[in-house]
Design a protein around this motif. Sequence first.
Motif, PDB file in Angstrom:
ATOM      1  N   LYS A   1       0.840  -1.206   0.000  1.00  0.00           N
ATOM      2  CA  LYS A   1       0.000   0.000   0.000  1.00  0.00           C
ATOM      3  C   LYS A   1       0.874   1.255   0.000  1.00  0.00           C
ATOM      4  N   VAL A   2       1.938   1.234   0.796  1.00  0.00           N
ATOM      5  CA  VAL A   2       2.867   2.372   0.839  1.00  0.00           C
ATOM      6  C   VAL A   2       3.513   2.560  -0.538  1.00  0.00           C
ATOM      7  N   PHE A   3       3.931   1.474  -1.158  1.00  0.00           N
ATOM      8  CA  PHE A   3       4.512   1.541  -2.504  1.00  0.00           C
ATOM      9  C   PHE A   3       3.533   2.231  -3.460  1.00  0.00           C
ATOM     10  N   THR A   4       2.274   1.835  -3.405  1.00  0.00           N
ATOM     11  CA  THR A   4       1.258   2.395  -4.294  1.00  0.00           C
ATOM     12  C   THR A   4       1.122   3.907  -4.105  1.00  0.00           C
ATOM     13  N   VAL A   5       1.199   4.357  -2.857  1.00  0.00           N
ATOM     14  CA  VAL A   5       1.132   5.800  -2.585  1.00  0.00           C
ATOM     15  C   VAL A   5       2.354   6.506  -3.181  1.00  0.00           C
ATOM     16  N   LEU A   6       3.531   5.898  -3.030  1.00  0.00           N
ATOM     17  CA  LEU A   6       4.769   6.529  -3.512  1.00  0.00           C
ATOM     18  C   LEU A   6       4.893   6.497  -5.030  1.00  0.00           C
ATOM     19  N   ASP A   7       4.220   5.561  -5.670  1.00  0.00           N
ATOM     20  CA  ASP A   7       4.199   5.470  -7.132  1.00  0.00           C
ATOM     21  C   ASP A   7       3.209   6.507  -7.661  1.00  0.00           C
ATOM     22  N   ALA A   8       3.627   7.763  -7.648  1.00  0.00           N
ATOM     23  CA  ALA A   8       2.744   8.907  -7.930  1.00  0.00           C
ATOM     24  C   ALA A   8       2.069   8.839  -9.296  1.00  0.00           C
ATOM     25  N   ASP A   9       2.754   8.302 -10.296  1.00  0.00           N
ATOM     26  CA  ASP A   9       2.162   8.264 -11.641  1.00  0.00           C
ATOM     27  C   ASP A   9       1.459   6.935 -11.945  1.00  0.00           C
ATOM     28  N   ASN A  10       1.356   6.072 -10.936  1.00  0.00           N
ATOM     29  CA  ASN A  10       0.672   4.779 -11.083  1.00  0.00           C
ATOM     30  C   ASN A  10       1.216   3.917 -12.211  1.00  0.00           C
ATOM     31  N   SER A  11       2.541   3.983 -12.411  1.00  0.00           N
ATOM     32  CA  SER A  11       3.170   3.207 -13.481  1.00  0.00           C
ATOM     33  C   SER A  11       3.503   1.785 -13.039  1.00  0.00           C
ATOM     34  N   GLY A  12       3.408   1.529 -11.739  1.00  0.00           N
ATOM     35  CA  GLY A  12       3.820   0.221 -11.220  1.00  0.00           C
ATOM     36  C   GLY A  12       5.270   0.225 -10.785  1.00  0.00           C
ATOM     37  N   PHE A  13       5.914   1.389 -10.898  1.00  0.00           N
ATOM     38  CA  PHE A  13       7.323   1.544 -10.513  1.00  0.00           C
ATOM     39  C   PHE A  13       7.512   2.894  -9.824  1.00  0.00           C
ATOM     40  N   ILE A  14       8.527   2.957  -8.978  1.00  0.00           N
ATOM     41  CA  ILE A  14       8.960   4.247  -8.441  1.00  0.00           C
ATOM     42  C   ILE A  14      10.209   4.614  -9.229  1.00  0.00           C
ATOM     43  N   GLU A  15      10.068   5.619 -10.091  1.00  0.00           N
ATOM     44  CA  GLU A  15      11.194   6.066 -10.902  1.00  0.00           C
ATOM     45  C   GLU A  15      12.029   7.071 -10.121  1.00  0.00           C
ATOM     46  N   GLU A  16      13.217   7.382 -10.652  1.00  0.00           N
ATOM     47  CA  GLU A  16      14.144   8.280  -9.967  1.00  0.00           C
ATOM     48  C   GLU A  16      13.495   9.620  -9.614  1.00  0.00           C
ATOM     49  N   GLU A  17      12.698  10.178 -10.517  1.00  0.00           N
ATOM     50  CA  GLU A  17      12.065  11.468 -10.256  1.00  0.00           C
ATOM     51  C   GLU A  17      11.081  11.381  -9.082  1.00  0.00           C
ATOM     52  N   GLU A  18      10.346  10.271  -8.996  1.00  0.00           N
ATOM     53  CA  GLU A  18       9.422  10.078  -7.873  1.00  0.00           C
ATOM     54  C   GLU A  18      10.192   9.844  -6.567  1.00  0.00           C
ATOM     55  N   LEU A  19      11.309   9.159  -6.686  1.00  0.00           N
ATOM     56  CA  LEU A  19      12.120   8.840  -5.509  1.00  0.00           C
ATOM     57  C   LEU A  19      12.639  10.108  -4.831  1.00  0.00           C
ATOM     58  N   LYS A  20      12.942  11.107  -5.626  1.00  0.00           N
ATOM     59  CA  LYS A  20      13.426  12.389  -5.094  1.00  0.00           C
ATOM     60  C   LYS A  20      12.414  12.990  -4.110  1.00  0.00           C
ATOM     61  N   PHE A  21      11.129  12.735  -4.360  1.00  0.00           N
ATOM     62  CA  PHE A  21      10.051  13.308  -3.541  1.00  0.00           C
ATOM     63  C   PHE A  21       9.448  12.285  -2.576  1.00  0.00           C
ATOM     64  N   VAL A  22      10.150  11.190  -2.325  1.00  0.00           N
ATOM     65  CA  VAL A  22       9.614  10.098  -1.518  1.00  0.00           C
ATOM     66  C   VAL A  22       9.187  10.551  -0.116  1.00  0.00           C
ATOM     67  N   LEU A  23       9.924  11.472   0.494  1.00  0.00           N
ATOM     68  CA  LEU A  23       9.563  11.916   1.849  1.00  0.00           C
ATOM     69  C   LEU A  23       8.252  12.702   1.849  1.00  0.00           C
ATOM     70  N   LYS A  24       7.966  13.376   0.738  1.00  0.00           N
ATOM     71  CA  LYS A  24       6.695  14.089   0.604  1.00  0.00           C
ATOM     72  C   LYS A  24       5.530  13.096   0.533  1.00  0.00           C
ATOM     73  N   GLY A  25       5.803  11.883   0.120  1.00  0.00           N
ATOM     74  CA  GLY A  25       4.781  10.844   0.100  1.00  0.00           C
ATOM     75  C   GLY A  25       4.352  10.442   1.502  1.00  0.00           C
ATOM     76  N   PHE A  26       5.239  10.652   2.465  1.00  0.00           N
ATOM     77  CA  PHE A  26       4.919  10.332   3.858  1.00  0.00           C
ATOM     78  C   PHE A  26       4.250  11.504   4.555  1.00  0.00           C
ATOM     79  N   ALA A  27       4.630  12.723   4.194  1.00  0.00           N
ATOM     80  CA  ALA A  27       3.999  13.937   4.713  1.00  0.00           C
ATOM     81  C   ALA A  27       4.321  15.079   3.753  1.00  0.00           C
ATOM     82  N   LYS A  28       3.335  15.932   3.520  1.00  0.00           N
ATOM     83  CA  LYS A  28       3.519  16.980   2.506  1.00  0.00           C
ATOM     84  C   LYS A  28       4.672  17.926   2.819  1.00  0.00           C
ATOM     85  N   ASP A  29       5.056  18.029   4.111  1.00  0.00           N
ATOM     86  CA  ASP A  29       6.167  18.921   4.457  1.00  0.00           C
ATOM     87  C   ASP A  29       7.514  18.197   4.476  1.00  0.00           C
ATOM     88  N   GLY A  30       7.543  16.943   4.009  1.00  0.00           N
ATOM     89  CA  GLY A  30       8.817  16.235   3.887  1.00  0.00           C
ATOM     90  C   GLY A  30       9.708  16.927   2.880  1.00  0.00           C
TER      91      GLY A  30
END
Length: 128
Positions: free
Chosen positions: A65-94
């Motif tokens: 479920k956490v992976f799904t939230v972090l996969d912002a574009d719903n591609s089935g993968f967390i790409e490098e660009e999404e990984l840069k913002f991974v802390l924001k996936g846990f809280a908007k002020d990350g």
Amino acid sequence: MPVVPHHMPCPAPLVLFSKMAMSSILNADDIKKALDAFAVADSFDYKRFFEIVGLKSKSSDDVKKVFTVLDADNSGFIEEEELKFVLKGFAKDGRDLTDKETKAFLKAADKDGDGKIGIDEFAALVKE
């Protein structure tokens, strides 16, 4: 009420959704502790982060479920660009991860070398 076509981006609700989804899986205090622990640039350690945030002790379903939230574009993968913002996936002020942190995180997780993190790679990384 206006109808929004499916192809139109709708970023604000996604941010709200990710915050709600994350706090329904993980304890809000643990999320804050984990983000505070790595507030300084170039201090991110994914193993300690996953431990502090409480993800390491969660079921494989919750990890997915956490992976799904972090996969912002719903591609089935967390790409490098999404990984840069991974802390924001846990809280908007990350904070954003630095390029160095992002590349180290990707290198640790990307076992098949395709340049992105699949759900099984993410689950394995969390449990390390």
